[in-house]
Design a protein around this motif. Structure first.
Motif, PDB file in Angstrom:
ATOM      1  N   TRP A 197      29.695  23.072   7.588  1.00 25.31           N
ATOM      2  CA  TRP A 197      28.512  22.359   8.081  1.00 25.31           C
ATOM      3  C   TRP A 197      27.799  21.549   7.002  1.00 25.31           C
ATOM      4  CZ3 TRP A 197      26.844  21.519  12.931  1.00 25.31           C
ATOM      5  CH2 TRP A 197      27.400  22.297  13.946  1.00 25.31           C
ATOM      6  N   VAL A 201      24.826  18.603   7.453  1.00 26.07           N
ATOM      7  CA  VAL A 201      23.464  18.935   7.044  1.00 26.07           C
ATOM      8  C   VAL A 201      22.951  17.937   6.011  1.00 26.07           C
ATOM      9  CG1 VAL A 201      22.036  20.672   5.886  1.00 26.07           C
ATOM     10  CG2 VAL A 201      23.741  21.389   7.567  1.00 26.07           C
ATOM     11  N   LYS A 204      21.957  14.687   7.669  1.00 23.22           N
ATOM     12  CA  LYS A 204      20.683  14.771   8.376  1.00 23.22           C
ATOM     13  C   LYS A 204      19.508  14.787   7.398  1.00 23.22           C
ATOM     14  CE  LYS A 204      21.945  15.063  12.741  1.00 23.22           C
ATOM     15  NZ  LYS A 204      21.456  14.120  13.794  1.00 23.22           N
ATOM     16  N   THR A 210      15.571  16.235  10.083  1.00 24.54           N
ATOM     17  CA  THR A 210      15.676  17.704  10.203  1.00 24.54           C
ATOM     18  C   THR A 210      14.301  18.314  10.467  1.00 24.54           C
ATOM     19  OG1 THR A 210      15.297  18.157   7.847  1.00 24.54           O
ATOM     20  CG2 THR A 210      17.550  17.668   8.521  1.00 24.54           C
TER      21      THR A 210
END
Length: 338
Positions: A197, A201, A204, A210
């Motif tokens: 991930w 992440v 973002k 986020t």
């Protein structure tokens, strides 16, 4: 005619040898049962209790610490039997691990008795309420004369149980060895998931899309962390403390506030944390919001009201601390004011 003393002496020596051999057999059997258990706890029933305790002569070469259990009561959170039994198992495994290849290893054994299987044993000890833990020392003849571990002696779970054992048996338990929070497989899964991930992440975060960019999330998180810290929630999680306990004198009643400095229940921690959080929020409100109110009269009224609520909350915390620990808090005025 005088009786020869030699045959009598030989008979006494033979009896002593037989008795010593029988005791050695019991110790060896206990060590064998202990080695078969993953936690080191020995499962006793009416028959084995008789073999190792009631049918033996005193002094015995060992002491036995017994946890009285009832599986039908494991679903009652106020008793916390399952949690206490797990802590009792940690106490046993830590003692065995820390005293390996030591003479103390055969001086103390940790056992448990289940109610449905051994109701007669419960009667012999006079056990009528749970949780219940008993230490049967080498010189105890009647099981009812064995020493009961009081509620405060297991308030800090395995750590306070260790203090009880060391003070009564003079045997060192050593540090409590708790299993890691996550296994190696779980840690491996978390690392793999993080690596999978991580690119999404990072994308973002760089785009500012986020939850970490939302000020309301930070505000709520700050309040949560403040409440979590002042309520002792981490202590409750680590020690697996119950929210409340059943009153031993009246099982129909529940105890939410425990009087004594050695133990804190979850409910009282949350109550004190709630009072602290009120004071903190009111202080933040006065220093960040109230100062922007243009009406001076409104400012003063709201400030006095907030200070009054804060005073009541702090007074309640102080009185609860005094009731729980016996320590009083006194105000000291400057000497020039006297």
């Amino acid at each position: 005619m005088a009786i020869s003393e030699k045959p009598i002496l030989l008979l006494l020596i033979s009896l002593a040898v037989v008795f010593s051999a029988a005791e050695s057999d019991r110790v060896a059997e206990l060590l064998s049962l202990q080695s078969r258990s993953k936690s080191g706890l020995i499962h006793l029933d009416d028959h084995s209790l008789s073999r190792f305790l009631t049918s033996t002569k005193t002094p015995r070469p060992y002491s036995i610490l017994i946890f009285f259990d009832a599986t039908q009561l494991h679903d009652k959170p106020e008793l916390n039997l399952q949690g206490l039994l797990n802590e009792f198992g940690l106490l046993a495994s830590s003692f065995i691990s820390n005293n390996k290849d030591s003479p103390a290893a055969s001086k103390l054994f940790f056992c448990y008795i289940e109610f449905k299987e051994s109701q007669s044993s419960f009667s012999q000890f006079g056990v009528n309420s749970l949780p219940h833990i008993r230490l049967v020392g080498p010189n105890v003849k009647s099981l009812k004369d064995s020493e009961q571990m009081e509620q405060g002696d297991y308030s800090r779970l395995a750590d306070s149980m260790s203090d009880f054992v060391q003070s009564r048996t003079k045997l060192s338990v050593g540090p409590i060895e708790r299993p890691p929070m996550f296994s190696k497989k779980q840690l491996g899964f978390f690392v793999a998931a993080f690596l999978a991930w991580a690119p999404f992440v990072i994308k973002k975060v760089l785009a500012g899309q986020t939850l970490l960019h939302d000020s309301k999330i930070w505000l709520g998180s700050a309040v949560f962390v403040y409440f979590f810290s002042v309520s002792g929630a981490m202590h409750n999680i680590i020690r697996k403390m119950p929210l409340f306990l059943a009153d031993r004198n009246d099982p129909s009643k529940l105890i939410f506030f425990y009087q004594g400095s050695g133990m804190q229940l979850g409910a009282e921690g949350f109550a004190v944390g709630f009072l602290y959080t009120i004071v903190g929020l009111l202080l933040a409100f006065m220093t960040h919001v109230l100062v922007r109110v243009k009406n001076v009269t409104a400012q003063r009224v709201i400030m006095l009201f907030a200070l009054f609520i804060s005073f009541l909350a702090v007074k309640k915390v102080v009185s609860l601390d005094n009731w729980k620990t016996g320590y009083g808090i006194h105000a000291f005025w400057p000497s020039s004011w006297n």
